[in-house]
Write a protein that holds these residues in place. Structure first.
Motif, PDB file in Angstrom:
ATOM      1  N   LYS A 192      20.104 -36.528  19.174  1.00 27.19           N
ATOM      2  CA  LYS A 192      20.544 -36.894  20.514  1.00 27.19           C
ATOM      3  C   LYS A 192      21.881 -37.623  20.521  1.00 27.19           C
ATOM      4  N   TYR A 220      12.933 -33.611  22.932  1.00 23.83           N
ATOM      5  CA  TYR A 220      13.702 -33.844  21.712  1.00 23.83           C
ATOM      6  C   TYR A 220      13.896 -32.620  20.827  1.00 23.83           C
ATOM      7  N   THR A 221      13.313 -31.482  21.228  1.00 28.61           N
ATOM      8  CA  THR A 221      13.468 -30.332  20.339  1.00 28.61           C
ATOM      9  C   THR A 221      14.301 -29.240  20.986  1.00 28.61           C
ATOM     10  N   ARG A 222      14.744 -28.330  20.121  1.00 29.18           N
ATOM     11  CA  ARG A 222      15.554 -27.225  20.624  1.00 29.18           C
ATOM     12  C   ARG A 222      14.754 -26.347  21.573  1.00 29.18           C
ATOM     13  N   ILE A 223      13.528 -26.007  21.169  1.00 26.37           N
ATOM     14  CA  ILE A 223      12.752 -25.111  22.020  1.00 26.37           C
ATOM     15  C   ILE A 223      12.567 -25.731  23.401  1.00 26.37           C
ATOM     16  N   GLY A 270      15.829 -29.994  11.568  1.00 26.67           N
ATOM     17  CA  GLY A 270      14.584 -29.267  11.802  1.00 26.67           C
ATOM     18  C   GLY A 270      14.562 -28.834  13.256  1.00 26.67           C
ATOM     19  N   PRO A 271      13.407 -28.995  13.920  1.00 26.51           N
ATOM     20  CA  PRO A 271      13.362 -28.587  15.323  1.00 26.51           C
ATOM     21  C   PRO A 271      13.977 -29.633  16.261  1.00 26.51           C
ATOM     22  N   PHE A 272      14.308 -30.809  15.735  1.00 28.96           N
ATOM     23  CA  PHE A 272      14.715 -31.893  16.633  1.00 28.96           C
ATOM     24  C   PHE A 272      16.227 -31.939  16.841  1.00 28.96           C
ATOM     25  N   ILE A 273      16.600 -32.234  18.064  1.00 27.05           N
ATOM     26  CA  ILE A 273      18.019 -32.369  18.399  1.00 27.05           C
ATOM     27  C   ILE A 273      18.462 -33.785  18.051  1.00 27.05           C
TER      28      ILE A 273
END
Ligand SMILES: Nc1ncnc2c1ncn2[C@@H]1O[C@H](COP(=O)(O)OP(=O)(O)OP(=O)(O)O)[C@@H](O)[C@H]1O
Ligand SMILES: Nc1ncnc2c1ncn2[C@@H]1O[C@H](COP(=O)(O)OP(=O)(O)OP(=O)(O)O)[C@@H](O)[C@H]1O
Ligand SMILES: [Mg+2]
Ligand SMILES: [Mg+2]
Lengths: 500, 291, 314, 314
Positions: free
Chosen positions: A368, C185-188, A363-366
């Motif tokens: 880590k 923690y997000t791409r943006i 989703g939007p989360f990387i």
């Protein structure tokens, strides 16, 4: 007084890195002293200490027999030491003449005033001496890298120093400019000026140096007279082991046409058509300013295309931004890592994953942990010298930064890979690695376009070579028919032949 | 909103520069002026000096170059707005000060002595405390005419009542939110000794009031402020705010325009200085002020 | 060895310098006045900083992209009066004033973002222009008068408690957590750093730079809208002249917290500490009853001093 | 061919865009009101802009080095009250108030410069801190009261004419010429561009970066001192609360004039045009009798629009 400059037992540490450990260097008057070593060996750091940009943790420096402690570059210049920096340092919004004489302007009628006409005259003279055809009042930011590099050389010459340090001055230059620079170096030598010359290009060093000092991992390895050391020996000193030939004979199996452009027009080029097949390496040669960079940048969506079509796997695509190009499976390793390659304030890891974050996200989360894993893997794969993947990339040596750029682009797994001067500032060991990598990628069926100003590199890597001049393709040569002489002929227009 | 084209139809044009159209009281004065001007069929040009004397001088200069028939000045500052008065005089255009004074003497004046409002408010506090107790004072923006004068008025009364001790005095810059924070902080250090709060305007008074209510201290502490803005009058009626001081915005605005018209027409004027007194508003008489 | 130790110390100071500065200020204030370090006063400080905190977090995003937003204070006023206009008792349900205020903030933020990215105008000028435009709109909307008589439900957002914690503090906490997660923690979040660090490199990495910037300005406007609601609810009024120069306090907090105005660097935690430093100074100087004139001098000195102490590490 | 023409046009627009925007505004105003284009009104506008103009030129130097100065407005007030304090009739010769005000400005500028360069603190924070410090000092010095009763000789600086030209305009012209020459023809001028364009490169060229920055801040402070004197003389008062937010107008003028807040680019002529645009807008909107609330909206729109028109060239 034997030596113009003596540096003894110099040590320097940065957080997490011991950049220099008890290094020594002695430079005789009127000689060219070459400094060699792998990326991150500490060459630039030592030089920055000599010109007062860094303070050494330990050690002493003697210049003209006197102990010196420069507090700033200003002091060093006043004493007669000047430096051409590895990372280009232009003032983009000022004119070429102003760049050349910055800090060193000819005095005008009133105190503090500048003699503008003398400055411009002198600048013009210097540029002519360097064979550079640019106007002195042109804006610096509009110059190509090679031109910028030449202007930086002019800047150093304007300083009338007794010791000139040149940190990889030719990494962005083609053979023509390099030979001009060498003429000038010889002239300087005759005038009794000493030069410290840093380069990763073996033939250059053997050509111009009187003395060679080799460094490895921040240690002094040895100092040798240039006449008494062979290329193979030198390489083994540098990398600490024997290194076989750099260009392995490749055996590319060519597949279908993967990529083609036809009749591309842009601001700096016209009528560009070529195609690349899967498994093929296409080289693009040319002199500085020929428009090669513009072509690949435009294909990648960094600059505007005014006419023409681009086809990927036979299908026409529309590319208006790099995002589109990446979506089409195109990757570009840009020419200027500082300007378009790296986010200097970010870490090694963040730079590496930047273009391919979507692949390691949920989703939007990387993810880590995955990101760190990948970064560590690439650091190992490219042998990048960094204390950790969390190091801010600005603190890596130039060559290691270049490796990160390469890793970043390849992480996207592009099918069509364009490399613009990919070995700029890369040491000989790593260069061999990159050549190997390019061959591997070709073997995997990728289509590869390599721009290089080093002719042996283009010749050694490519299946086919395009030669560009003044924004047009002048010739297309196969690997078998291409020679350095032929390429130079087309690049400089000594034949009347016009491809197209 | 066309340019002030004067003369063609012989319409009288009056220019005005107001202290700040972000202050409710001044807006009330302006509204009264506009309504009255409409009634009398004259053109009124209103500009907002945004509490800056320099800007005010500029606006008067612009009005002079437009050759208006009369100027109404709602001064930002006593001294610093004076050049505006002198400029109008030099240009031969009659100028009337509304609401407060300048050092340079204008052709006419409609307004009040600002000190008086501080006196009335502090007198009320003293009365409610029986001349003995601890108070805090919230100043307006430091250095502005209204702040200085209201402080002077309050000090004058305080001298009469040695039993009243000022625990703290601080600016909240006319701002309700800042006043609320300031009061919250004061409650921490003076909460149980405090008997009254005097705020230089109602906005700050309302902020202080809210902080006190939230801390459950309102019934122990008297709050008095100045201006009688709508919100404050409501609060007085509800028994939350103890008192405010009313200044007749309508009277001042209408009076000033009336005088300006007369001067523009060169009609005789019986009184060139009209003083409109302040009035104390408490729960007892608040209904008279609520429209 | 000793140089390594010194290095470690300086690395520690670089990382935690501003936190240390904050603790030093708190300790000094606790010694200077017994009223400072009480649970009640801590709650008060937190409640007071929540508005500046929400603004500062919003502008942190913008500043990391290398931009700036000077329209914050005016947007605060505008969204406050808009919310107040729909928050009179027995008119609309609570969602209407809140929704409209957030929407207003969002639109202003989007306008800033579009003009900056598509018009290629310096953020300073666009948001300075927007500062006067939004102020004008607030005055027009309210007729220059405070919008009063708001419903208790609305005022609860500013003055009420939920589980013994004041609602503004809860909202502030929520904003901290959400924005911290977004940035980290997000791409943006990562793109925001990249765009601020090197716009051209970001573009060459396939990042749609304009969208990223737009996101930052919209978020900033939205949070200013939230702050506007909280402020109006706190003072039970929509004030058209509220929030003057609030943007400076918000930006100051961001910079004190170590975010670079050049872009590319910064963190929400830093901003929160910056907000707390400013809040604690304001509160402490009031508690100590430092005179108004000297208060300004002392405040300026402490702010510069705190950042100086922080940078000593580097 | 046509692309060459288009290039030439866009180069022209880039170079003269803001000048064109200025002329457009002037023409529109001349059409809209007969009072605008009169010799009397032009003199009025020039006199009005002279204070903002002097401030803006000072801060142009700072901005080209890549810095910023938010303390201007407060320094204006401080130097104004200092000058006024020594300008009562029959006390000191005129040189004393002027000299002391300039000295005060210089000291504040030097303090800004030293803290920024030696302390390595962001200019935004240092000058923001200095903004409140200088305001506090102005209030302390004046006791929070306007300093009045100034000598006619002193007031002449703000209100007098010399050879039919108002003195503030003459001073502004003098500042334009001197600073224009300094930036264009002297070493320190070129170093200012170099430091702002690429600080690292400037240092590597042997430029003593800290001294150059210090020079810029000192000059900026000094000019703020001059502006303080002119303002005090103009309103016959040293006003401790004068000049609030004046720095924003000054910086806006600089940015409108094409100077980049990133440093390295800009010109005095650009700043002067920026100052004139702001001045003409203020004057024109008053002449047109645009209501105060809408005036703010219109002003914001015009400022953004002017810069947008300018950037269209690029
Ligand atoms: N400012 C710095 N902070 C931290 N580490 C640094 C800094 N400058 C250099 N280093 C580290 O010191 C080591 C030596 O770097 P240096 O730039 O001197 O290498 P080099 O020999 O010039 O390499 P290259 O051939 O790639 O230019 C590297 O590991 C580099 O990462
Ligand atoms: N940003 C720019 N603005 C203006 N002109 C530019 C810009 N970048 C490159 N040029 C000019 O465009 C021409 C083509 O440059 P380009 O860098 O594409 O050539 P190249 O063949 O890649 O040569 P090089 O080996 O120098 O990279 C050059 O004359 C250069 O001066
Ligand atoms: Mg190096
Ligand atoms: Mg190239």
């Amino acid at each position: 007084m034997d030596f113009l400059l003596q540096a003894e037992n110099i040590s320097k540490s940065f957080p997490g890195v011991r950049a220099l450990n008890n290094v020594q260097l002695q430079v005789k008057k009127g000689t060219v002293h070459a400094l060699m070593g792998e990326n991150g060996a500490g060459k630039s750091t030592l030089m920055k200490i000599l010109v007062g940009m860094y303070r050494p943790d330990e050690g002493s420096i003697y210049f003209k027999g006197q102990s010196v402690h420069f507090k700033s570059v200003h002091d060093a210049i006043q004493s007669g030491i000047t430096m051409i920096h590895q990372e280009l340092l232009p003032f983009p919004d000022l004119s070429v003449a102003e760049n050349i004489f910055m800090g060193n302007e000819p005095r005008g009628i009133f105190p503090g005033w500048i003699n503008l006409s003398k400055r411009n005259r002198d600048a013009k003279e210097l540029l002519e001496r360097l064979g550079l055809k640019i106007a002195v009042n042109q804006r610096m930011g509009g110059l190509s890298i090679a031109e910028t590099q030449m202007v930086e050389i002019a800047r150093a010459l304007s300083n009338k120093a007794e010791l000139i340090i040149m940190d990889e001055p030719t990494s962005a230059l083609s053979d023509k400019e390099t030979s001009i620079l060498f003429d000038i170096i010889r002239e300087l030598k005759r005038e009794g000026i000493s030069i410290i010359y840093i380069s990763h290009k073996m033939d250059e060093i053997l050509h111009i140096a009187d003395t060679i000092t080799v460094m490895r991992d921040g240690e002094w390895i040895g100092t040798y007279p240039a006449t008494e050391v062979s290329q193979d020996k030198l390489i083994s000193f540098i990398v600490g082991r024997e290194l076989n030939t750099i260009f392995e004979r490749r055996n590319h199996k060519l597949g279908d046409e993967l990529f083609s452009v036809s009749n591309l027009d842009g601001a700096k080029f016209k009528g560009i058509s070529f195609s690349v097949r899967s498994g093929e390496v296409l080289g693009i040669a040319g002199l500085m300013g020929a428009g090669r960079t513009e072509v690949v940048n435009a294909i990648f969506g960094l600059e505007q295309i005014t006419a023409g079509t681009i086809k990927v796997k036979g299908r026409p695509v529309k590319i208006s931004a790099p995002n589109d190009a990446i979506g089409c499976g195109i990757g570009l390793i840009t020419e200027d890592r500082k300007r378009t390659g790296l986010v200097l304030s970010a870490t090694v890891k963040d730079n590496m994953s930047l273009a391919s974050l979507k692949k390691i996200s949920r989703g939007p989360f990387i993810k880590k942990r995955k990101e760190v894993e990948v970064a560590r893997r690439e650091v190992r794969r490219f042998a990048i010298k960094t204390p950790s993947v969390n190091q801010v990339i600005n603190y890596l040596s130039g060559g290691n930064q270049q490796k990160v750029v390469m890793a970043k682009v390849l992480l996207n797994d592009p099918d069509i890979i364009m490399l613009d001067e990919p070995t700029r500032g890369i040491d000989i060991g790593a260069k061999a690695e990159i050549y190997k990598l390019i061959n591997e990628l070709a073997a995997m069926g990728k289509a590869i376009i390599v721009i290089s100003s080093e002719l042996p590199e283009v010749l050694g890597l490519s299946d086919r070579i395009l030669v560009m001049r003044e924004g047009r393709i002048q010739a297309e040569l196969t690997a078998n028919e291409a020679t350095q002489e032929k390429i130079m002929q087309y690049a400089m227009n000594t034949t009347g032949y016009n491809y197209q | 909103n066309q340019g002030a084209k004067k003369g063609e139809d012989g319409q009288i044009v009056i220019g005005a520069s107001m202290l700040s159209l972000q202050s409710e009281f001044v807006v009330n004065v302006k509204d009264a002026m506009e309504a009255y001007a409409r009634e009398k069929g004259i053109r009124l040009i209103v500009s907002d000096a945004q509490r800056t004397a320099d800007k005010q001088v500029q606006q008067i200069e612009a009005l002079i170059s437009q050759k208006v028939d009369a100027i109404i000045l709602n001064p930002c500052e006593v001294e610093a707005s004076s050049p505006a008065v002198e400029k109008a005089k030099a240009a031969g255009i009659p100028l009337i000060n509304v609401n407060s004074e300048t050092t340079a003497v204008p052709d006419g004046f409609v307004g009040s002595h600002d000190e008086e409002s501080g006196e009335i408010a502090m007198e009320e506090i003293a009365r409610r405390l029986g001349g003995k107790g601890n108070i805090v004072i919230m100043d307006g923006y430091m250095g502005q005419a209204a702040q200085i004068k209201r402080a002077i008025g309050a000090k004058k009364i305080l001298e009469k009542y040695p039993g009243i001790k000022v625990l703290a005095e601080q600016t909240a810059e006319w701002d309700r939110a800042k006043a609320m924070s300031l009061m919250e902080n004061w409650i921490q250090s003076y909460g149980n000794q405090l008997n009254a709060v005097f705020a230089h305007n109602d906005e700050m008074g309302m902020g202080a009031l809210q902080a006190l209510e939230q801390a459950g201290l309102k019934d122990k502490v008297v709050v008095v402020s100045i201006d009688a803005i709508a919100d404050a009058l409501q609060a007085v009626k509800a028994g939350r705010l103890d008192a405010t001081v009313y200044q007749d915005a309508k009277g001042e605005g209408e009076g000033a325009v009336e005088m300006a018209i007369k001067m523009a027409k060169h009609e005789p004027i019986e009184k060139t200085s009209v003083f409109i007194p302040f009035q104390l508003v408490t729960r007892d008489n608040v209904d008279a002020f609520l429209k | 060895m000793s140089s390594l130790k010194a290095n470690a110390l300086s690395a520690f100071l670089i990382k935690y310098g501003i936190l240390i500065a904050f603790l030093v200020i708190c300790i000094l204030l606790s010694i200077a006045t017994p009223f400072f370090f009480t649970s009640q006063n801590i709650l008060i400080v937190l409640r007071q900083v929540s508005i500046n905190g929400i603004l500062a977090i919003g502008v942190t995003f913008v500043i990391i992209t290398g931009g700036i937003d000077l329209s914050l204070g005016s947007v605060l006023a505008l969204t406050g009066v808009v919310a107040a206009g729909f928050a009179h008792p027995d008119t609309y349900p609570l969602i209407v004033p809140i929704g409209l205020a957030l929407m207003t903030g969002l639109i202003i933020g989007a306008a800033n973002g579009f003009i900056i990215t598509l018009g290629k105008v310096a953020p300073f000028i666009v948001t300075l222009g927007m500062m006067t435009i939004a102020r004008g709109l607030a005055l027009v909307w309210s007729g220059g008068r405070p919008v009063t008589n708001l419903s208790p439900a609305f005022n609860y957002i500013g003055g009420g408690d939920f589980l013994f914690i004041p609602v503004p503090i809860l909202l502030f906490l929520l904003v901290i957590i959400l924005s911290g997660v977004t940035l980290k923690y997000t791409r943006i979040g990562r793109y925001i750093y990249a765009v601020g660090g090197n716009e051209e490199a970001a573009r060459a990495s396939g990042i749609r730079v304009n969208r990223v910037k737009l996101f930052a300005y919209i978020l900033c406007g939205l949070l200013a809208g939230l702050a506007g609601v909280v402020l109006a609810a706190r003072i039970n009024t929509g004030q058209p002249n509220a929030g003057i120069a609030y943007e400076l306090d918000a930006i100051a907090a961001v910079v004190i917290g170590g975010t670079s105005l050049m872009g590319g660097r910064g963190s929400i935690m830093g901003t929160v500490i910056g907000v707390l430093i400013i809040g604690v100074i304001n509160n402490g100087l009031d508690l100590l009853n430092v005179s108004s004139y000297y208060q300004q001098i002392v405040k300026g000195v402490i702010i510069i001093g705190a950042v100086l102490l922080d940078r000593r590490g580097g």
